[in-house]
Design a protein around this motif. Structure first.
Motif, mmCIF file in Angstrom:
data_model
loop_
_atom_site.group_PDB
_atom_site.id
_atom_site.type_symbol
_atom_site.label_atom_id
_atom_site.label_comp_id
_atom_site.label_asym_id
_atom_site.label_seq_id
_atom_site.Cartn_x
_atom_site.Cartn_y
_atom_site.Cartn_z
ATOM 1 N N ALA A 74 5.174 -53.724 8.456
ATOM 2 C CA ALA A 74 4.147 -54.665 7.975
ATOM 3 C C ALA A 74 2.801 -54.352 8.614
ATOM 4 C CB ALA A 74 4.585 -56.102 8.287
ATOM 5 N N HIS A 75 2.830 -54.119 9.916
ATOM 6 C CA HIS A 75 1.603 -53.809 10.643
ATOM 7 C C HIS A 75 0.927 -52.554 10.092
ATOM 8 C CE1 HIS A 75 -1.059 -52.998 14.048
ATOM 9 N NE2 HIS A 75 -0.534 -51.783 14.091
ATOM 10 N N HIS A 76 1.728 -51.521 9.870
ATOM 11 C CA HIS A 76 1.144 -50.266 9.395
ATOM 12 C C HIS A 76 0.652 -50.371 7.949
ATOM 13 C CE1 HIS A 76 1.640 -47.860 12.939
ATOM 14 N NE2 HIS A 76 2.924 -48.200 13.052
ATOM 15 N N ILE A 77 1.240 -51.251 7.181
ATOM 16 C CA ILE A 77 0.735 -51.472 5.815
ATOM 17 C C ILE A 77 -0.643 -52.147 5.878
ATOM 18 C CG2 ILE A 77 1.076 -52.816 3.700
ATOM 19 C CD1 ILE A 77 4.095 -52.228 4.002
ATOM 20 N N ILE A 78 -0.745 -53.158 6.726
ATOM 21 C CA ILE A 78 -2.042 -53.824 6.893
ATOM 22 C C ILE A 78 -3.091 -52.824 7.377
ATOM 23 C CG2 ILE A 78 -3.299 -55.560 8.264
ATOM 24 C CD1 ILE A 78 -1.575 -56.763 6.044
ATOM 25 N N GLU A 79 -2.663 -51.968 8.294
ATOM 26 C CA GLU A 79 -3.568 -50.983 8.876
ATOM 27 C C GLU A 79 -4.127 -49.998 7.848
ATOM 28 O OE1 GLU A 79 -2.794 -49.421 13.412
ATOM 29 O OE2 GLU A 79 -1.839 -48.382 11.744
ATOM 30 N N LEU A 80 -3.431 -49.845 6.722
ATOM 31 C CA LEU A 80 -3.952 -48.959 5.668
ATOM 32 C C LEU A 80 -5.266 -49.496 5.112
ATOM 33 C CD1 LEU A 80 -0.628 -48.251 3.716
ATOM 34 C CD2 LEU A 80 -1.936 -46.560 5.029
ATOM 35 N N GLY A 81 -5.451 -50.799 5.301
ATOM 36 C CA GLY A 81 -6.731 -51.403 4.960
ATOM 37 C C GLY A 81 -7.080 -51.310 3.491
ATOM 38 N N ASP A 82 -8.350 -51.200 3.246
ATOM 39 C CA ASP A 82 -8.837 -51.283 1.879
ATOM 40 C C ASP A 82 -8.467 -50.065 1.041
ATOM 41 O OD1 ASP A 82 -10.054 -53.457 0.616
ATOM 42 O OD2 ASP A 82 -11.787 -52.189 0.148
ATOM 43 N N GLN A 83 -8.171 -48.966 1.697
ATOM 44 C CA GLN A 83 -7.769 -47.775 0.934
ATOM 45 C C GLN A 83 -6.560 -48.099 0.050
ATOM 46 O OE1 GLN A 83 -6.226 -44.472 3.217
ATOM 47 N NE2 GLN A 83 -6.352 -43.031 1.496
ATOM 48 N N LEU A 84 -5.615 -48.851 0.608
ATOM 49 C CA LEU A 84 -4.401 -49.200 -0.149
ATOM 50 C C LEU A 84 -4.761 -50.068 -1.346
ATOM 51 C CD1 LEU A 84 -1.293 -49.239 -0.381
ATOM 52 C CD2 LEU A 84 -1.327 -51.311 1.021
ATOM 53 N N ILE A 85 -5.584 -51.084 -1.110
ATOM 54 C CA ILE A 85 -5.939 -52.008 -2.186
ATOM 55 C C ILE A 85 -6.703 -51.270 -3.282
ATOM 56 C CG2 ILE A 85 -7.268 -54.100 -2.746
ATOM 57 C CD1 ILE A 85 -4.758 -54.636 -1.044
ATOM 58 N N GLU A 86 -7.621 -50.417 -2.873
ATOM 59 C CA GLU A 86 -8.429 -49.721 -3.882
ATOM 60 C C GLU A 86 -7.613 -48.740 -4.709
ATOM 61 O OE1 GLU A 86 -11.849 -48.275 -1.782
ATOM 62 O OE2 GLU A 86 -12.727 -50.299 -1.692
ATOM 63 N N ARG A 87 -6.739 -48.032 -4.014
ATOM 64 C CA ARG A 87 -5.883 -47.095 -4.761
ATOM 65 C C ARG A 87 -4.967 -47.869 -5.713
ATOM 66 N NH1 ARG A 87 -5.550 -41.437 -5.971
ATOM 67 N NH2 ARG A 87 -3.596 -41.350 -7.126
ATOM 68 N N ALA A 88 -4.413 -48.987 -5.255
ATOM 69 C CA ALA A 88 -3.518 -49.780 -6.109
ATOM 70 C C ALA A 88 -4.283 -50.357 -7.302
ATOM 71 C CB ALA A 88 -2.865 -50.895 -5.292
ATOM 72 N N MET A 89 -5.530 -50.780 -7.060
ATOM 73 C CA MET A 89 -6.351 -51.281 -8.177
ATOM 74 C C MET A 89 -6.549 -50.184 -9.216
ATOM 75 S SD MET A 89 -9.230 -53.429 -6.030
ATOM 76 C CE MET A 89 -10.335 -53.676 -7.440
ATOM 77 N N GLN A 90 -6.890 -49.012 -8.744
ATOM 78 C CA GLN A 90 -7.112 -47.887 -9.670
ATOM 79 C C GLN A 90 -5.849 -47.569 -10.468
ATOM 80 O OE1 GLN A 90 -8.515 -44.848 -6.836
ATOM 81 N NE2 GLN A 90 -10.399 -44.760 -8.050
ATOM 82 N N GLU A 91 -4.727 -47.547 -9.777
ATOM 83 C CA GLU A 91 -3.501 -47.076 -10.433
ATOM 84 C C GLU A 91 -2.869 -48.130 -11.333
ATOM 85 O OE1 GLU A 91 -1.859 -43.578 -7.458
ATOM 86 O OE2 GLU A 91 -1.046 -45.595 -7.188
ATOM 87 N N SER A 92 -3.170 -49.406 -11.092
ATOM 88 C CA SER A 92 -2.476 -50.468 -11.832
ATOM 89 C C SER A 92 -3.377 -51.273 -12.754
ATOM 90 C CB SER A 92 -1.828 -51.440 -10.843
ATOM 91 O OG SER A 92 -2.826 -52.171 -10.154
ATOM 92 N N GLY A 93 -4.691 -51.179 -12.563
ATOM 93 C CA GLY A 93 -5.588 -52.043 -13.316
ATOM 94 C C GLY A 93 -5.533 -53.493 -12.872
ATOM 95 N N LEU A 94 -4.795 -53.776 -11.825
ATOM 96 C CA LEU A 94 -4.710 -55.164 -11.351
ATOM 97 C C LEU A 94 -5.935 -55.482 -10.500
ATOM 98 C CD1 LEU A 94 -0.920 -55.245 -10.386
ATOM 99 C CD2 LEU A 94 -1.989 -56.420 -12.319
ATOM 100 N N PRO A 95 -6.371 -56.745 -10.515
ATOM 101 C CA PRO A 95 -7.571 -57.112 -9.760
ATOM 102 C C PRO A 95 -7.309 -57.183 -8.246
ATOM 103 C CG PRO A 95 -6.671 -59.029 -10.899
ATOM 104 C CD PRO A 95 -5.850 -57.848 -11.321
ATOM 105 N N ARG A 96 -8.391 -57.084 -7.499
ATOM 106 C CA ARG A 96 -8.330 -57.089 -6.036
ATOM 107 C C ARG A 96 -7.575 -58.301 -5.471
ATOM 108 N NH1 ARG A 96 -10.742 -55.132 -1.467
ATOM 109 N NH2 ARG A 96 -11.862 -53.547 -2.669
ATOM 110 N N ALA A 97 -7.916 -59.489 -5.965
ATOM 111 C CA ALA A 97 -7.320 -60.703 -5.380
ATOM 112 C C ALA A 97 -5.800 -60.677 -5.549
ATOM 113 C CB ALA A 97 -7.907 -61.951 -6.035
ATOM 114 N N ARG A 98 -5.383 -60.264 -6.726
ATOM 115 C CA ARG A 98 -3.946 -60.194 -6.976
ATOM 116 C C ARG A 98 -3.280 -59.211 -6.005
ATOM 117 N NH1 ARG A 98 0.346 -58.909 -10.804
ATOM 118 N NH2 ARG A 98 1.685 -57.663 -9.467
#
Lengths: 525, 525
Positions: A74-98
């Motif tokens: 869990a800690h290391h996932i959080i540590e990925l920071g915004d890179q994870l959220i941005e990549r997931a947004m790009q790949e899924s079309g899902l919004p940031r808040a979701r």
């Protein structure tokens, strides 16, 4: 962190020998860098062999070690920071808040399983002490605990790139159970998968666990998944996806020389019953709530309300009119992938072309096309009962209203439903008698029964069942969300007359783990 | 009570439309009156439809009602008196004392499940109260309990005409779980089956339960069982018998439009490891204990010790010599049926003809032939590892001693074993290090690990696991003996925001059943 397109095989990162592919940005309509390399037979074998080797030492770790390991993931996932959220947004079309919410859910469920590990009831510790004086025969000393099934193959789902994917519920439950995990990343979000996979890889290394505790195979095509399930080291499968995909994996698992359990969460249309008093009292409010639930995440939830049942009459007409009107004002949304978009359009097309279904409304299409346009249909219960096409899941923001001529027919429709993840009862006090009548039927049909809410929104907690009779899942005995998910990856072993020093801690005298033990049938701590 | 040869379909007794057959007295070598009439499609359909109809009202009964029902079945079995024992003796060739003991075990396990029902943990009651103030989203009220899977098909086993048959462990567990049961009687003891079936039928009527709670189908041929498992009302299968039979039922169940779980207990050779210090200290005593266990019930136990492993050397030679000598003095015994007798002779013949196996000893054949002659073989571990025939179960009083050249080879043999019901470690203090090394391997291979005993003798208790990895059973997640057997026939359902008055008693506030409830993850009563 660099995304390289490699598979993560234990502690190594290996460029798969199979076909190259790219992640796709559904909002921008273009491929994303870098290229990913499909894992080949050698990578699959290596991941599974490492998992096999890791199983004994990993399950021998004490629950506290595994709890900290889950927390470290869990800690290391959080540590990925915004890179994870941005990549997931790009790949899924899902919004940031979701996606931020989904990340919270993902690390939350890892931490919840850490709590489960420490509490210890998952071990089902039982002790029946010897009765040497018993007549006519003495009783032996007999003790029971649960152990992991073995290495688990987990298939990431397209619609939850974090919570039902690489470090999602299946992985968390299997790792908690002491089972190494080999994940097949969903090709719709390979970069997100790799980032999360690297977080787990780091947690494995930091905890000093055997490297085979976790591997991530990336790739396209059905071959990879089938070969993974066929590998003799794999002892169970967790899958969330289409009915077709789930059935294929069930067939592969059953055809192995040693068949293995498959936990496939496949398809559900999640009937919502609008009981008469509730409908009379608040048809418009129910319609608004329904449309919000239907359109949440562009309808791409397993628990999306794809079927609404009510008695025909003016109250249902008020509901239909309001729902149709509200839906007509809603815009089309970007779907998770081109494949899901296509399947959704085909599903809506099937309903539009079905002579028993009438289209009540559709949402506002985008100018460029290529988005999921909300759609609402209606049909009579007679037709629903005779036309199986009307029961088929259309994954996305489409739903079907069924008008029943009377309560008996509503009961009949309930009785004829296939297995579902959820059923919802919208009711007020005057509806209790009817609800009481429907409940036994619904219990047989679904994993979760809701009153006065909508089925989207799946709490991660002790009492959640995200499961249900076939074809909602392949195995109604389990849940893929919530703490009970750990039980899917466990089996009992009993120990007869073993010396204390050779017994697992969970069932030693003196209860060194301070967990609940069932002694002579009575729970004690 | 009159034995009529009919099937018991709910409250009715119906003469099946299929082939007639007779029970066979294996000791006297002759058929027994009366004729039995194989149930046809109409009887199967009727039994299953009645079970389907009975499911909701039966599972809605409170646990106390079901507990009393199980106790009433036990009472009515005892009430059958000596007629039951005598008929079972005739049909099985088993001695009176064994069958009286088995009757005690059968009624004992019915009463134990009554205790389980009253204790209530089987319901897995869980409550996560609503948290309306939680941020960012309120938490709903969520509760979970277990319900029955639905009607269960139970196949009586040949080797336990009472305890693993019509009112045996599978039936007791399924009835306790709230599942109606349709039993297919084993054709080796149809009269015994009918008597017990009538006892259950009487208990159903006296309790005022729906008649479909129990039916008994009598018959010969595989068709009957396959059609029963194929029936859409059936939701799970309990089976004890051959690997071939179990695999056939698994295939039928997996090929249904709605696949269902099969709990088949199939085959096991139950390895016994003679660790070096124990063997050095007491080779002769171990040999005597081994021969007693091997010959118990003419070797016709699922947990019969069919494989013995030890390090080659003088201690093993002492063990072999004593075992061979003692076995040579033991007489052949009447086997349960002509089919089992034939299969046993073929199995012994295969070993006798195997070029890697050497026959050490055989028991005293009967003058008339047609009995199971004890047989002891030996082989080297090298050959055992390469010749799969040496791992095949020979159901009856035959066993194979394997000489390992060193501890590493013993470990390798353990690692290569198929799934088993049991593994036994004969050890003394000096063997603990080796035992500790073998234990993780054995945990992966078996359901029950014993120290310093023999695997025959399966206690019915809270901590028993009579199960194990494939092919010992079709599903390592369950046990067919002991209280945990109830879990095989249950699945979880969760309830979200339901009004108190509509909630099942197990998960109501105030805990009206006074059972253990898990509230916010903590067990409370």
């Amino acid at each position: 962190m660099n995304i390289t397109g490699e598979s993560l095989i234990g502690a190594s990162c290996i460029k798969g020998a199979g076909a190259d592919f790219f992640a796709f940005d559904p909002a921008a309509g273009k491929d994303l860098e870098p290229a990913f390399h499909t894992a080949g037979k050698a990578e699959i074998d290596c991941a599974c062999e490492l998992a096999r080797i890791a199983f004994d030492p990993y399950r021998a770790t004490d629950p506290e070690t595994r709890a900290r390991f889950l927390e470290s993931i869990a800690h290391h996932i959080i540590e990925l920071g915004d890179q994870l959220i941005e990549r997931a947004m790009q790949e899924s079309g899902l919004p940031r808040a979701r996606l931020e919410g989904e990340r919270g859910r993902t690390v939350g469920q890892l931490r919840l399983f850490a709590e489960v590990l420490r509490e210890g009831s998952w071990q089902e510790a039982r002790i029946d002490p010897a009765l040497p004086e018993r007549q006519p025969l003495p009783r032996v000393d007999l003790r029971l605990r649960m152990i992991g099934l073995g290495p688990v193959a987990v298939f990431g789902a397209s619609n939850f790139p974090l919570a039902f994917s690489v470090a999602g519920g299946d992985t968390a439950a299997a790792l908690a159970a002491g089972c190494p995990v080999v994940v097949k990343a969903h090709p719709a979000h390979p970069g997100t998968s790799e980032l999360v996979g690297r977080a787990i890889q780091r947690a494995v290394a930091e905890a000093g666990l055997p490297e085979g505790v976790f591997s991530l195979l990336t790739g396209v095509g059905n071959q990879l998944g089938a070969e993974l399930v066929r590998h003799p080291a794999i002892q169970a499968v967790g899958f969330t996806g289409s009915r077709q995909g789930g059935l294929a994996l069930m067939a592969v698992a059953a055809a192995r020389p040693q068949p293995i359990p498959v936990y496939a969460e496949m398809s559900s249309i999640n009937p919502v019953f609008l009981l008469p008093h509730a409908l009379a009292e608040k048809a418009e409010a129910l319609a608004a709530g329904f449309v919000d639930s239907l359109l949440l995440g562009v309808g791409q939830f397993c628990t999306n309300p794809g079927l609404v049942l009510a008695l025909a009459g003016p109250d249902l007409e008020r509901f239909s009119a309001t729902a149709a009107e509200q839906l007509a004002q809603r815009h089309a949304g970007t779907m998770l992938s081109a494949g899901i978009q296509r399947a959704y359009e085909q599903g809506v097309g099937r309903l539009a072309g079905n002579r028993h279904a009438r289209q009540l409304s559709h949402g506002i299409a985008s100018e460029t096309g290529g988005k999921g346009v909300p759609a609402l249909f209606s049909a009579g219960a007679e037709d629903f009962l005779t036309d199986p096409q009307l029961s088929e899941e259309v994954f996305g923001p489409a739903s079907l209203l069924i008008a029943c001529k009377d309560v008996a027919q509503m009961h009949e429709v309930a009785e004829r439903l296939e297995g579902q993840l959820t059923a919802t009862l919208q009711m007020s006090d005057g509806d209790h008698a009817l609800a009481r009548d429907l409940l036994p039927v619904l219990e047989r049909k679904v994993g979760r029964i809701l009153a006065n809410g909508f089925p989207t929104g799946v709490e991660v907690s002790y009492s959640m069942v995200h499961g249900g009779p076939f074809p909602a899942t392949s195995d109604s005995r389990g849940t893929s969300v919530g703490t009970a998910a750990i039980q899917r990856f466990l089996r009992p072993v009993s120990y007869q007359n073993l010396p204390q020093t050779l017994l697992p801690a969970a069932i030693q005298d003196g209860n060194p783990l301070a967990i609940w033990q069932r002694i002579n049938g009575q729970l004690k701590k």
